[in-house]
Design a protein around this motif. Structure first.
Motif, short mmCIF file in Angstrom:
data_model
loop_
_atom_site.label_atom_id
_atom_site.label_comp_id
_atom_site.label_asym_id
_atom_site.label_seq_id
_atom_site.Cartn_x
_atom_site.Cartn_y
_atom_site.Cartn_z
N ASP A 1 0.92 -1.32 0.12
CA ASP A 1 -0.05 0.09 0.08
C ASP A 1 0.77 1.37 -0.10
OD1 ASP A 1 1.06 -0.61 2.36
OD2 ASP A 1 -0.84 0.00 3.42
N VAL A 2 2.16 1.23 -0.31
CA VAL A 2 3.10 2.29 -0.28
C VAL A 2 4.01 2.15 -1.44
CG1 VAL A 2 5.18 3.08 0.69
CG2 VAL A 2 3.29 2.22 2.28
N ASP A 3 3.97 3.44 -2.04
CA ASP A 3 4.60 3.61 -3.23
C ASP A 3 6.04 3.82 -2.97
OD1 ASP A 3 5.80 4.77 -5.63
OD2 ASP A 3 4.30 6.06 -6.20
N PRO A 4 6.87 3.15 -3.16
CA PRO A 4 8.33 3.19 -2.86
C PRO A 4 9.19 4.27 -3.33
CG PRO A 4 8.19 1.42 -4.23
CD PRO A 4 6.63 1.89 -4.07
N LYS A 5 8.54 5.09 -4.61
CA LYS A 5 9.29 6.05 -5.03
C LYS A 5 8.53 7.50 -4.58
CE LYS A 5 11.47 3.50 -8.13
NZ LYS A 5 12.86 3.44 -7.94
N ARG A 6 7.83 7.45 -3.74
CA ARG A 6 7.16 8.53 -3.07
C ARG A 6 6.96 8.45 -1.47
NH1 ARG A 6 1.59 9.86 -5.59
NH2 ARG A 6 1.20 7.44 -5.59
N LYS B 1 19.51 15.82 -2.75
CA LYS B 1 19.16 16.08 -4.23
C LYS B 1 17.66 15.81 -4.42
CE LYS B 1 23.89 14.54 -5.61
NZ LYS B 1 24.68 14.06 -6.56
N VAL B 2 16.90 16.05 -3.56
CA VAL B 2 15.44 15.96 -3.70
C VAL B 2 14.82 17.30 -3.24
CG1 VAL B 2 15.32 13.50 -3.53
CG2 VAL B 2 14.96 14.63 -1.40
N PRO B 3 13.40 17.59 -3.47
CA PRO B 3 13.00 18.78 -2.83
C PRO B 3 12.92 18.91 -1.22
CG PRO B 3 11.46 17.86 -4.57
CD PRO B 3 12.74 16.93 -4.10
N PHE B 4 13.02 19.87 -0.76
CA PHE B 4 13.26 19.99 0.69
C PHE B 4 12.43 21.31 1.17
CE2 PHE B 4 14.63 19.73 5.05
CZ PHE B 4 15.02 18.52 5.34
N LEU B 5 11.78 21.15 2.19
CA LEU B 5 11.32 22.31 2.93
C LEU B 5 11.60 22.68 4.30
CD1 LEU B 5 8.90 24.79 3.06
CD2 LEU B 5 7.41 22.80 3.90
N LYS C 1 14.04 21.65 -5.47
CA LYS C 1 12.96 22.34 -5.18
C LYS C 1 13.11 22.86 -3.71
CE LYS C 1 8.01 22.08 -4.23
NZ LYS C 1 6.80 21.11 -4.37
N ARG C 2 13.86 23.81 -3.23
CA ARG C 2 14.38 24.00 -1.89
C ARG C 2 13.26 25.29 -1.50
NH1 ARG C 2 19.82 27.40 -1.35
NH2 ARG C 2 19.65 28.70 -3.21
N GLU C 3 12.67 25.40 -0.31
CA GLU C 3 11.92 26.40 -0.03
C GLU C 3 12.14 26.68 1.67
OE1 GLU C 3 6.97 27.57 0.76
OE2 GLU C 3 7.98 25.98 -0.87
N LEU C 4 12.09 28.11 2.03
CA LEU C 4 12.27 28.44 3.26
C LEU C 4 11.07 29.33 3.62
CD1 LEU C 4 13.78 29.00 5.99
CD2 LEU C 4 14.74 31.07 4.78
N LYS C 5 10.17 28.66 4.63
CA LYS C 5 8.96 29.29 5.11
C LYS C 5 9.08 29.61 6.84
CE LYS C 5 4.87 30.47 5.40
NZ LYS C 5 4.23 31.78 5.10
N ILE C 6 9.07 30.78 6.93
CA ILE C 6 8.89 31.48 8.17
C ILE C 6 7.75 31.86 8.73
CG2 ILE C 6 10.09 33.09 9.74
CD1 ILE C 6 12.23 31.43 8.08
N GLU D 1 1.57 18.37 -2.68
CA GLU D 1 2.14 18.80 -4.12
C GLU D 1 3.21 18.10 -4.66
OE1 GLU D 1 0.24 23.28 -3.15
OE2 GLU D 1 2.32 23.07 -2.97
N THR D 2 4.24 17.87 -3.48
CA THR D 2 5.29 17.28 -3.75
C THR D 2 5.66 15.86 -4.29
OG1 THR D 2 6.58 19.02 -2.78
CG2 THR D 2 7.92 17.17 -3.27
N LEU D 3 4.39 15.04 -3.44
CA LEU D 3 4.53 13.83 -3.66
C LEU D 3 3.34 13.12 -4.56
CD1 LEU D 3 5.60 12.59 -0.01
CD2 LEU D 3 6.74 12.74 -2.15
N GLY D 4 2.37 14.15 -4.95
CA GLY D 4 1.44 13.50 -5.81
C GLY D 4 0.14 13.24 -5.08
#
Length: 391
Positions: free
Chosen positions: A221-226, A313-317, A344-349, A378-381
């Motif tokens: 029940d888990v998508d190993p790519k996500r 090397k993957v998206p990071f918040l 896809k890096r993001e900084l949220k304060i 949004e990142t994992l679908g």
């Protein structure tokens, strides 16, 4: 920040966390009103009084829940057991680790929590992940409205949180609504791993994080790519470290940037910044398995992310509260600046405007948590609208 005890940050933090876990204000008043003077006492005497009052409310709720069970009102019983577990958890968290009765209180919390989840039929399953000759315990929440394999977010504790606390605060539920499953883990140094198995913390979090990914890859029940990873407070160190050295993670989130925990300890020795728990130095030595302060400070020298984040090397918040008095805001900027290879890096304060501006958003986890849940979806679908199917 709600300040029931004007002179005691640690107790206020505990009350606010309990509110985020679903505590009721009338019950908080009943528990806290007798404690106004105790809040001004030294740690040992004050925390004993805190425990007595909060455990008493837990006992009362368990009695009421038993009455509900006797009448077949199992959902109501489950709700009361759930709050009782929150009060036991809050009381246990403030005790010194060798305080008489602490372990028994923790075990009662675990029993009552499980009973509440079962009777209320919550979307929460206790699971065990093989780890060496033992296992790590976790809470699994399934994505809603997803047929087949779903994306999942592994969620890590901070210094003094537990999987039950993180589950009750709500991120697993918010993610499930968005089509993303959750696995909230008591990693080494936290929760059951520390209290029942003597598994102390290690700086190289990838050692146990990789075992978690191994286990998730066996599930149909888990998508190993996500498979994503999130960490709160000190988990804001563990998570980036794990994502940097375990390339199977598809994204990462620091709920409170903990870029250089070694520096935080040095500042706390100089009495700078607020402590999250009483008996702080005793607590951190317990968590890290240090015999004395010299050994603890040697261990702490490894707990930083300099030279680590460039591997991601993957998206990071990266998120942080504008008014965080435990971990300086500068470390959020440092983490973001070093994520140079994240696509896809993001900084949220989080500010006072949206709430969540205190340490790891304990003043308003709903708004901060929704932001994180949306980013994960949004990142994992997943989905960010109620009637929209998964991407």
């Amino acid at each position: 920040m709600f300040r029931y005890f004007p002179t005691n940050y640690v107790w206020n933090l505990s009350v606010d966390l309990a509110i985020e876990m679903g505590a009721k204000i009338g019950e908080i008043e009943e528990m806290c009103a007798p404690l106004r003077e105790a809040a001004k006492q030294p740690d040992a005497a004050g925390t004993a009084a805190f425990r007595e009052s909060w455990a008493k409310m837990g006992d009362k709720l368990c009695g009421l829940a038993e009455e509900d069970e006797g009448r077949g009102r199992l959902i109501s019983a489950g709700d009361k057991y759930g709050r009782a577990a929150t009060y036991y958890l809050t009381a246990e968290r403030l005790q010194a680790h060798k305080a008489p009765g602490r372990l028994d209180l923790y075990k009662r919390m675990r029993t009552v929590f499980d009973r509440g989840v079962r009777l209320a039929d919550e979307n929460c399953e206790r699971v065990e992940i093989p780890y060496g000759q033992t296992h790590l315990s976790a809470l699994y929440t399934r994505a809603e409205g997803v047929d087949g394999r779903a994306p999942i977010l592994v969620q890590l504790n901070g210094l003094d949180s537990t999987k039950e606390m993180k589950y009750r605060v709500g991120l697993p539920r918010w993610l499930a609504q968005r089509g993303v499953s959750s696995l909230v883990v008591d990693q080494p140094g936290t929760g059951e791993a520390l209290r029942l198995k003597d598994l102390t913390a290690v700086y190289n979090a990838e050692i146990w994080a990789s075992k978690i990914v191994d286990w998730l890859e066996t599930r149909d029940d888990v998508d190993p790519k996500r498979i994503g990873c999130e960490g709160v407070s000190l988990g804001g160190y563990y998570c980036p470290r794990a994502v940097a050295f375990e390339p199977r993670f598809a994204c990462g989130i620091a709920w409170g940037a903990n870029h250089d925990w070694r520096d935080v300890q040095k500042k706390r020795l100089a009495r700078e910044g607020d402590f999250p728990v009483p008996h702080y130095w005793d607590h951190v030595r317990w968590v890290w398995g240090a015999r004395d302060m010299d050994e603890f400070m040697r261990i702490a020298e490894n707990v930083h992310l300099d030279g680590v984040l460039e591997r991601i090397k993957v998206p990071f918040l990266v998120t942080h509260g504008e008014k965080d008095s435990q971990i300086p805001l500068q470390w959020a900027h440092r983490s973001y600046e070093q994520l140079v290879n994240s696509p896809k890096r993001e900084l949220k304060i989080f500010t006072e405007r949206e709430g969540g501006c205190q340490h790891s958003s304990f003043d308003n986890s709903a708004n901060a948590g929704a932001y994180i849940a949306d980013w994960v979806a949004e990142t994992l679908g997943g989905r960010t609208a109620a009637n929209a199917g998964p991407k």
